[in-house]
Design a protein around this motif. Sequence first.
Motif, PDB file in Angstrom:
ATOM      1  N   ARG A 272      -1.771   7.311   4.199  1.00  0.00           N
ATOM      2  CA  ARG A 272      -2.096   6.402   3.107  1.00  0.00           C
ATOM      3  C   ARG A 272      -3.576   6.064   3.100  1.00  0.00           C
ATOM      4  NH1 ARG A 272       2.434   4.734   0.880  1.00  0.00           N
ATOM      5  NH2 ARG A 272       1.481   2.917  -0.071  1.00  0.00           N
TER       6      ARG A 272
ATOM      7  N   ASP B  90      -2.875   2.672  -4.197  1.00  0.00           N
ATOM      8  CA  ASP B  90      -2.299   2.383  -2.892  1.00  0.00           C
ATOM      9  C   ASP B  90      -2.469   0.887  -2.613  1.00  0.00           C
ATOM     10  OD1 ASP B  90      -0.874   3.795  -1.051  1.00  0.00           O
ATOM     11  OD2 ASP B  90      -2.570   4.319   0.212  1.00  0.00           O
TER      12      ASP B  90
ATOM     13  N   ASN C   7      -6.314   0.716   4.389  1.00  0.00           N
ATOM     14  CA  ASN C   7      -5.726  -0.325   3.581  1.00  0.00           C
ATOM     15  C   ASN C   7      -6.602  -1.562   3.631  1.00  0.00           C
ATOM     16  OD1 ASN C   7      -3.303   0.617   2.393  1.00  0.00           O
ATOM     17  ND2 ASN C   7      -2.331   0.660   4.408  1.00  0.00           N
TER      18      ASN C   7
ATOM     19  N   GLU D 167      -4.961   4.383   8.838  1.00  0.00           N
ATOM     20  CA  GLU D 167      -4.570   4.135   7.466  1.00  0.00           C
ATOM     21  C   GLU D 167      -5.641   3.274   6.814  1.00  0.00           C
ATOM     22  OE1 GLU D 167      -0.723   2.500   7.186  1.00  0.00           O
ATOM     23  OE2 GLU D 167       0.289   4.315   7.876  1.00  0.00           O
TER      24      GLU D 167
ATOM     25  N   THR E 220      -8.594   2.123  -2.859  1.00  0.00           N
ATOM     26  CA  THR E 220      -7.677   2.985  -2.134  1.00  0.00           C
ATOM     27  C   THR E 220      -7.322   4.226  -2.948  1.00  0.00           C
ATOM     28  OG1 THR E 220      -5.819   1.722  -3.014  1.00  0.00           O
ATOM     29  CG2 THR E 220      -6.703   1.014  -0.879  1.00  0.00           C
ATOM     30  N   ALA E 221      -6.341   4.962  -2.455  1.00  0.00           N
ATOM     31  CA  ALA E 221      -5.939   6.209  -3.108  1.00  0.00           C
ATOM     32  C   ALA E 221      -5.549   5.961  -4.559  1.00  0.00           C
ATOM     33  CB  ALA E 221      -4.768   6.830  -2.348  1.00  0.00           C
TER      34      ALA E 221
ATOM     35  N   LEU F  73      -1.964  10.777  -0.827  1.00  0.00           N
ATOM     36  CA  LEU F  73      -0.702  10.886  -0.112  1.00  0.00           C
ATOM     37  C   LEU F  73      -0.153  12.300  -0.141  1.00  0.00           C
ATOM     38  CD1 LEU F  73       1.092   7.633  -1.294  1.00  0.00           C
ATOM     39  CD2 LEU F  73      -0.470   7.971   0.595  1.00  0.00           C
TER      40      LEU F  73
ATOM     41  N   LEU G 235       2.372   9.572  -7.326  1.00  0.00           N
ATOM     42  CA  LEU G 235       1.760   9.045  -6.106  1.00  0.00           C
ATOM     43  C   LEU G 235       0.248   9.176  -6.131  1.00  0.00           C
ATOM     44  CD1 LEU G 235       4.211  10.665  -3.545  1.00  0.00           C
ATOM     45  CD2 LEU G 235       4.175   8.275  -4.268  1.00  0.00           C
ATOM     46  N   PRO G 236      -0.466   8.292  -5.442  1.00  0.00           N
ATOM     47  CA  PRO G 236      -1.919   8.456  -5.297  1.00  0.00           C
ATOM     48  C   PRO G 236      -2.231   9.777  -4.614  1.00  0.00           C
ATOM     49  CG  PRO G 236      -1.235   6.262  -4.608  1.00  0.00           C
ATOM     50  CD  PRO G 236       0.016   7.066  -4.777  1.00  0.00           C
TER      51      PRO G 236
END
Length: 358
Positions: free
Chosen positions: A100, A270, A117, A115, A303-304, A83, A79-80
């Motif tokens: 996220r 992400d 995104n 979040e 993102t992550a 998270l 996972l990034p």
Amino acid sequence: MTLSTSLLAAAPLIVGLTGPAILGAVPGQHQVDRPAVEHAVEHAAARQSMVVEHEAARSDAEQRRVLGYWTPQRMAAALPIGLLDSVTDGDGLLSGLTGRGGVQAKPGVSGGRTEINVGRRHQASSRPQASTIGARWSTGGAVTRTTGRVFLTLAGADFVCSASTVTSASRDLVVTAGHCVKDGAGEWAQNWTFVPGYGRGGEQPYGQYAARRMFVSAPWSRSGDDNHDVGMVALATSGGRHVADVVGTQDIAFNTRRGGQTYGFGYPADPPYDGDQLVYCAGRLRDDPYKQTRDQGLGCAMTAGSSGGPWLSGFDPMTGRGTVTSLSSFKYSDDQHTMYGPYFGQAAKAVYATAERA
């Protein structure tokens, strides 16, 4: 990283380690009234007090175990790093991260959390742009080899970050975010592995490199101080070869002039990204408008998973070479399109001075 909105303490000053520095530059002569050896001892002691070290996979057997841990299935499922709070429930830094997020997200002055995104995947540009909040890097050059993905385990869960090789005496050094190496005042990462030039479908054209030793600054290790979110990792060789001899390196510099044009690189994982492609942001740096850190901001929607990716000043898009002067660290939750990176000052320089010869 520190998630409170209180002002952070100023970075400590190490006497005798002042002025801009680029690796390979010849230092000027200093006027001294005591023997040079005595000064060297003082400087080494000052650096040591600023650096916290961890021994990772030292033996051949342990390095083989770490590399064997990262099966294609585990890599695909990692996972990034943004998270962390979704899969851990401790009381340290890991439990305080937002969901996220675009790297690590922290509350802005409004205190809200959102979040981070982006609406759609950014497409590759046929030629490098001097200003972009996120595009696939398709020009090639050294940066496609020196930048890579990091795979690590924290609190029993597997995560991904980004990192870059940098010039060092050992020819084994990479720089990344402190939170990709150590959970602030919490635990160190395990199974730490660097994959330079990572490509679509898990392509690993230059192999994998396990961590031998890890280094962060004392302020990061004590409290996850955002101003010092820098980690450096000395890698084991792969097939008897140093990573620098295989993929090359980027220069690294400290105490440079603030502001200016910068290119940031990483492997955001992400949505709308998937971690399989090298992405970049480009633009001019600006100071933290909230005055909570000494970090500088770069317009960037990565993102992550991009945490720890290098920020290159004096970057030549044609050769893919530049000088690492910061890295992707965090975003404020109410500003989705600005990434912040720590200023490489005295503390980062002390970490480098120790890590590059490890």
